[in-house]
Design a protein around this motif. Structure first.
Motif, PDB file in Angstrom:
ATOM      1  N   PRO A 243       0.675  -1.161  -0.132  1.00  0.00           N
ATOM      2  CA  PRO A 243      -0.077  -0.038   0.025  1.00  0.00           C
ATOM      3  C   PRO A 243       0.866   1.283   0.066  1.00  0.00           C
ATOM      4  CG  PRO A 243      -1.082  -1.568   1.453  1.00  0.00           C
ATOM      5  CD  PRO A 243       0.538  -2.196   1.077  1.00  0.00           C
ATOM      6  N   GLY A 244       1.832   1.358   1.025  1.00  0.00           N
ATOM      7  CA  GLY A 244       2.738   2.680   1.001  1.00  0.00           C
ATOM      8  C   GLY A 244       3.481   2.710  -0.759  1.00  0.00           C
ATOM      9  N   GLU A 245       3.734   1.537  -1.239  1.00  0.00           N
ATOM     10  CA  GLU A 245       4.441   1.996  -2.384  1.00  0.00           C
ATOM     11  C   GLU A 245       3.572   2.305  -3.673  1.00  0.00           C
ATOM     12  OE1 GLU A 245       7.526  -1.656  -1.375  1.00  0.00           O
ATOM     13  OE2 GLU A 245       5.919  -1.893  -2.663  1.00  0.00           O
ATOM     14  N   LEU A 246       2.155   1.924  -3.692  1.00  0.00           N
ATOM     15  CA  LEU A 246       0.967   2.360  -4.458  1.00  0.00           C
ATOM     16  C   LEU A 246       0.897   3.906  -4.095  1.00  0.00           C
ATOM     17  CD1 LEU A 246      -1.534   1.571  -6.526  1.00  0.00           C
ATOM     18  CD2 LEU A 246      -2.809   1.675  -4.308  1.00  0.00           C
ATOM     19  N   ARG A 247       0.572   4.358  -2.998  1.00  0.00           N
ATOM     20  CA  ARG A 247       0.066   5.466  -2.508  1.00  0.00           C
ATOM     21  C   ARG A 247       1.285   6.533  -2.862  1.00  0.00           C
ATOM     22  NH1 ARG A 247       0.725   8.362   2.410  1.00  0.00           N
ATOM     23  NH2 ARG A 247       2.213   7.023   3.781  1.00  0.00           N
ATOM     24  N   LYS A 248       2.555   6.260  -2.738  1.00  0.00           N
ATOM     25  CA  LYS A 248       3.668   7.050  -3.029  1.00  0.00           C
ATOM     26  C   LYS A 248       4.426   6.972  -4.376  1.00  0.00           C
ATOM     27  CE  LYS A 248       5.253   6.942   1.736  1.00  0.00           C
ATOM     28  NZ  LYS A 248       6.092   6.530   3.067  1.00  0.00           N
ATOM     29  N   ALA A 249       3.853   6.377  -5.339  1.00  0.00           N
ATOM     30  CA  ALA A 249       4.109   6.029  -6.710  1.00  0.00           C
ATOM     31  C   ALA A 249       4.456   7.815  -7.155  1.00  0.00           C
ATOM     32  CB  ALA A 249       3.091   5.306  -7.521  1.00  0.00           C
ATOM     33  N   LYS A 250       5.516   7.578  -8.003  1.00  0.00           N
ATOM     34  CA  LYS A 250       5.873   8.905  -8.738  1.00  0.00           C
ATOM     35  C   LYS A 250       5.799   9.179  -9.945  1.00  0.00           C
ATOM     36  CE  LYS A 250       8.745  10.439  -4.753  1.00  0.00           C
ATOM     37  NZ  LYS A 250      10.055  10.972  -4.168  1.00  0.00           N
ATOM     38  N   ALA A 289      -3.662  13.116 -16.900  1.00  0.00           N
ATOM     39  CA  ALA A 289      -4.243  14.279 -17.410  1.00  0.00           C
ATOM     40  C   ALA A 289      -4.730  15.284 -16.215  1.00  0.00           C
ATOM     41  CB  ALA A 289      -5.535  14.157 -18.144  1.00  0.00           C
ATOM     42  N   LEU A 290      -4.878  14.561 -14.903  1.00  0.00           N
ATOM     43  CA  LEU A 290      -5.271  15.242 -13.864  1.00  0.00           C
ATOM     44  C   LEU A 290      -4.184  15.495 -12.922  1.00  0.00           C
ATOM     45  CD1 LEU A 290      -7.649  16.352 -12.035  1.00  0.00           C
ATOM     46  CD2 LEU A 290      -7.837  14.144 -11.035  1.00  0.00           C
ATOM     47  N   THR A 291      -3.174  14.516 -12.811  1.00  0.00           N
ATOM     48  CA  THR A 291      -2.348  14.681 -11.721  1.00  0.00           C
ATOM     49  C   THR A 291      -0.790  14.776 -12.484  1.00  0.00           C
ATOM     50  OG1 THR A 291      -1.802  12.345 -11.251  1.00  0.00           O
ATOM     51  CG2 THR A 291      -3.626  13.695 -10.135  1.00  0.00           C
ATOM     52  N   GLY A 292      -0.800  14.735 -13.801  1.00  0.00           N
ATOM     53  CA  GLY A 292       0.602  14.635 -14.449  1.00  0.00           C
ATOM     54  C   GLY A 292       1.735  15.741 -13.788  1.00  0.00           C
ATOM     55  N   ASN A 293       1.186  16.882 -13.787  1.00  0.00           N
ATOM     56  CA  ASN A 293       1.982  17.838 -13.417  1.00  0.00           C
ATOM     57  C   ASN A 293       2.303  18.084 -11.789  1.00  0.00           C
ATOM     58  OD1 ASN A 293      -0.858  18.532 -12.741  1.00  0.00           O
ATOM     59  ND2 ASN A 293      -0.423  20.777 -12.640  1.00  0.00           N
ATOM     60  N   ARG A 294       2.031  16.830 -10.942  1.00  0.00           N
ATOM     61  CA  ARG A 294       2.292  16.789  -9.842  1.00  0.00           C
ATOM     62  C   ARG A 294       3.385  15.754  -9.627  1.00  0.00           C
ATOM     63  NH1 ARG A 294       0.017  21.401  -8.151  1.00  0.00           N
ATOM     64  NH2 ARG A 294      -2.232  21.352  -8.442  1.00  0.00           N
ATOM     65  N   GLU A 295       4.200  15.599  -8.499  1.00  0.00           N
ATOM     66  CA  GLU A 295       5.131  14.629  -8.185  1.00  0.00           C
ATOM     67  C   GLU A 295       4.518  13.436  -8.082  1.00  0.00           C
ATOM     68  OE1 GLU A 295       8.766  13.683  -5.160  1.00  0.00           O
ATOM     69  OE2 GLU A 295       7.359  15.369  -4.644  1.00  0.00           O
ATOM     70  N   TYR A 296       3.449  13.201  -7.297  1.00  0.00           N
ATOM     71  CA  TYR A 296       2.885  11.904  -6.784  1.00  0.00           C
ATOM     72  C   TYR A 296       1.705  11.526  -8.053  1.00  0.00           C
ATOM     73  CZ  TYR A 296       5.521  12.125  -2.494  1.00  0.00           C
ATOM     74  OH  TYR A 296       6.370  12.362  -1.752  1.00  0.00           O
ATOM     75  N   VAL A 297       1.863  10.415  -8.345  1.00  0.00           N
ATOM     76  CA  VAL A 297       0.615   9.720  -9.110  1.00  0.00           C
ATOM     77  C   VAL A 297      -1.028  10.099  -8.312  1.00  0.00           C
ATOM     78  CG1 VAL A 297      -0.241   7.645 -10.364  1.00  0.00           C
ATOM     79  CG2 VAL A 297       2.121   8.251 -10.159  1.00  0.00           C
ATOM     80  N   PHE A 298      -0.580   9.625  -7.226  1.00  0.00           N
ATOM     81  CA  PHE A 298      -2.011   9.965  -6.388  1.00  0.00           C
ATOM     82  C   PHE A 298      -1.844  10.961  -5.262  1.00  0.00           C
ATOM     83  CE2 PHE A 298      -1.183   5.320  -7.635  1.00  0.00           C
ATOM     84  CZ  PHE A 298      -2.201   5.399  -8.603  1.00  0.00           C
ATOM     85  N   GLY A 300      -2.710  13.534  -2.457  1.00  0.00           N
ATOM     86  CA  GLY A 300      -3.545  13.894  -1.301  1.00  0.00           C
ATOM     87  C   GLY A 300      -4.310  15.252  -1.356  1.00  0.00           C
ATOM     88  N   ARG A 301      -4.968  15.687  -0.338  1.00  0.00           N
ATOM     89  CA  ARG A 301      -5.647  17.196  -0.236  1.00  0.00           C
ATOM     90  C   ARG A 301      -4.642  18.263  -0.582  1.00  0.00           C
ATOM     91  NH1 ARG A 301      -9.997  16.463   4.629  1.00  0.00           N
ATOM     92  NH2 ARG A 301     -11.423  14.910   3.640  1.00  0.00           N
ATOM     93  N   ASP A 302      -3.397  18.091   0.374  1.00  0.00           N
ATOM     94  CA  ASP A 302      -2.251  18.825   0.051  1.00  0.00           C
ATOM     95  C   ASP A 302      -1.517  17.957  -1.231  1.00  0.00           C
ATOM     96  OD1 ASP A 302       0.247  20.005  -0.172  1.00  0.00           O
ATOM     97  OD2 ASP A 302       0.872  19.601   1.847  1.00  0.00           O
ATOM     98  N   VAL A 303      -1.237  18.902  -2.291  1.00  0.00           N
ATOM     99  CA  VAL A 303      -1.134  17.953  -3.555  1.00  0.00           C
ATOM    100  C   VAL A 303       0.398  17.955  -3.739  1.00  0.00           C
ATOM    101  CG1 VAL A 303      -3.179  19.027  -5.074  1.00  0.00           C
ATOM    102  CG2 VAL A 303      -0.816  20.380  -4.583  1.00  0.00           C
ATOM    103  N   LYS A 304       1.000  18.454  -2.611  1.00  0.00           N
ATOM    104  CA  LYS A 304       2.700  18.277  -2.616  1.00  0.00           C
ATOM    105  C   LYS A 304       2.975  16.774  -1.929  1.00  0.00           C
ATOM    106  CE  LYS A 304       3.824  23.207  -2.899  1.00  0.00           C
ATOM    107  NZ  LYS A 304       4.548  24.166  -2.103  1.00  0.00           N
ATOM    108  N   LYS A 305       1.928  16.190  -1.266  1.00  0.00           N
ATOM    109  CA  LYS A 305       1.941  14.953  -0.698  1.00  0.00           C
ATOM    110  C   LYS A 305       1.191  13.790  -1.413  1.00  0.00           C
ATOM    111  CE  LYS A 305       2.893  17.217   3.711  1.00  0.00           C
ATOM    112  NZ  LYS A 305       2.393  17.650   5.306  1.00  0.00           N
ATOM    113  N   PRO A 306       1.576  12.692  -0.917  1.00  0.00           N
ATOM    114  CA  PRO A 306       0.742  11.528  -1.518  1.00  0.00           C
ATOM    115  C   PRO A 306      -0.548  11.395  -0.762  1.00  0.00           C
ATOM    116  CG  PRO A 306       2.539  10.560  -0.297  1.00  0.00           C
ATOM    117  CD  PRO A 306       2.747  12.124  -0.177  1.00  0.00           C
ATOM    118  N   MET A 307      -1.363  10.684  -1.400  1.00  0.00           N
ATOM    119  CA  MET A 307      -2.665  10.717  -0.632  1.00  0.00           C
ATOM    120  C   MET A 307      -2.504   9.901   0.543  1.00  0.00           C
ATOM    121  SD  MET A 307      -4.637   7.487  -2.831  1.00  0.00           S
ATOM    122  CE  MET A 307      -3.950   5.771  -2.964  1.00  0.00           C
TER     123      MET A 307
END
Length: 404
Positions: A243-250, A289-298, A300-307
């Motif tokens: 799970p941690g690897e999924l949510r922190k995928a970059k 198309a939605l998050t490609g300009n972010r570091e993380y694929v998924f 969170g509410r703070d877009v600089k952090k993962p979900m």
């Protein structure tokens, strides 16, 4: 003339220091500021010396006399009470420097960098909450088995036996580190073998029946939460990573043209490759198309952090799944391992390598990120096709591949 409690209490400060003598060298030093200090005047080695006996009123006349008598006993035995006090203070400081908490934090600081973040957080939180409050200030060399057992009993009494066992394990590691670094003679945790009721680790809740897997996948497609979480739900069964690897995928780790995700496994610190099935690439391109300009694929509410760590499990509960008895974010790994072997007949070695498990081969190689890569690529596509067929309600026939 000996002092009395009334005299000591009523003496008033003047413009210079006063010395009110008691008996056998004890006197009260009264400062112009009003401070009252007990002192002992004595001679040792032909020199006159003075030793503090405490501050009034914290130390009363009776206590000051008892301290005086103890000091004079040392003198009678040829020991300078001033030197003895310095020795005792140094020993106390050394014991404080070698307290259980001090040694434990030193042990943690040396080992935590090699652990997964989630594991290191659990270890230090367990020590801070359940161990340090009770024996943290104790010199580690002085902690005995009964005292450690009392700490563990408090945890057990809360109904968290697993935590008690893990705390015992961590304490044993700290004690062994103390022995290795010369701060303790032995590890008392070994004396507690069998003292706690046995505990058996429970597997993560997982769905392994194809019919129920199909129902779950259809529920994912009907999920009404955010698109980011829905994509995570769709990709979690396809990839079956931790799970941690999924949510922190970059995004930087993905090559969608080559259909690969390369990252470092947090638990083993080894490089790993996840071949991406066509279905996974399709989902990722839509999410890009939605998050490609972010570091993380998924994000969170703070877009600089993962979900959030709880996002997937919260979504599962929202859809009506019990994350303790039915399925949890970690359960997709058991689901894939079971079905890929039992239903699709893929070889265990291929599956274990895709799970990034350390499984030594005949040559002693624990893990190689490219081993079985062609078979794993075929397996990941077959797995995605199988899940699609399940979701559509089709009857799936085992296909399997031969291992090298």
């Amino acid at each position: 003339m000996a002092l009395t409690d009334l005299m000591v209490r009523n003496v008033k400060p003047v413009d210079k220091q006063q010395k009110l003598f008691d008996e056998r060298g004890l006197y009260l030093l009264v400062t112009p500021a009003g401070g009252k200090w007990w002192r002992l005047k004595y001679r040792f080695g032909g020199k006159e010396k003075s030793l503090s006996m405490g501050v009034y009123p914290d130390v009363g006349l009776k206590d000051a006399r008892e301290r005086r008598d103890a000091a004079r006993k040392l003198l009678a035995n040829g020991v300078d009470p001033g030197i003895e006090r310095k020795v005792q203070k140094a020993a106390a400081n050394e014991r404080t420097a070698n307290s259980f908490e001090t040694v434990a934090r030193e042990w943690y600081a040396k080992h935590a960098p090699g652990w997964a973040p989630s594991h290191s957080e659990k270890v230090i939180r367990r020590l801070e909450r359940d161990v340090f409050p009770w024996i943290g200030t104790r010199p580690i060399a002085d902690v005995k088995a009964p005292e450690l057992l009392a700490v563990l009993r408090r945890i057990e009494d809360r109904g968290v036996l697993e935590t008690a066992h893990r705390a015992l394990q961590n304490c044993g590691q700290v004690f062994r580190y103390a022995v290795a670094t010369g701060r303790a003679e032995r590890d008392p945790s070994g004396d507690l073998r069998g003292a706690l009721p046995p505990w058996r680790s429970e597997h993560y809740a997982s769905i392994t029946e194809p019919i129920k897997v199909a129902e779950m996948l259809r529920a994912f497609d009907a999920f009404t939460g955010t698109f980011v979480v829905q994509c995570a739900l769709r990709l979690a069964p396809l990839w079956f990573v931790r799970p941690g690897e999924l949510r922190k995928a970059k995004w930087a780790e993905f090559d969608l043209d080559r259909a690969e995700w390369r990252y470092t496994v947090t638990k083993t610190k080894s490089e790993h490759i996840v071949p991406l099935a066509i279905q996974a690439v399709t989902t990722l391109r839509a999410l890009h198309a939605l998050t490609g300009n972010r570091e993380y694929v998924f994000p969170g509410r703070d877009v600089k952090k993962p979900m959030s760590e709880a996002a997937v499990n919260a979504a599962l509960r929202r859809m009506g799944f019990d994350t303790k008895t039915e399925i949890t974010g970690h359960g997709f790994r058991a689901m894939a391992r079971t079905i890929l072997h039992e239903q699709l007949r893929f070889p265990p070695d291929v599956i274990e390598h895709q799970l990034a498990h350390k499984v030594p081969d005949a040559l002693g190689t624990a893990y190689n990120r490219t081993r079985f890569i062609d078979q794993r690529r075929a397996m990941m596509q077959a797995w995605a096709d199988y899940l699609d067929a399940l979701k559509a309600g089709a009857k799936v026939v085992p296909i399997g591949i031969a291992s090298n």
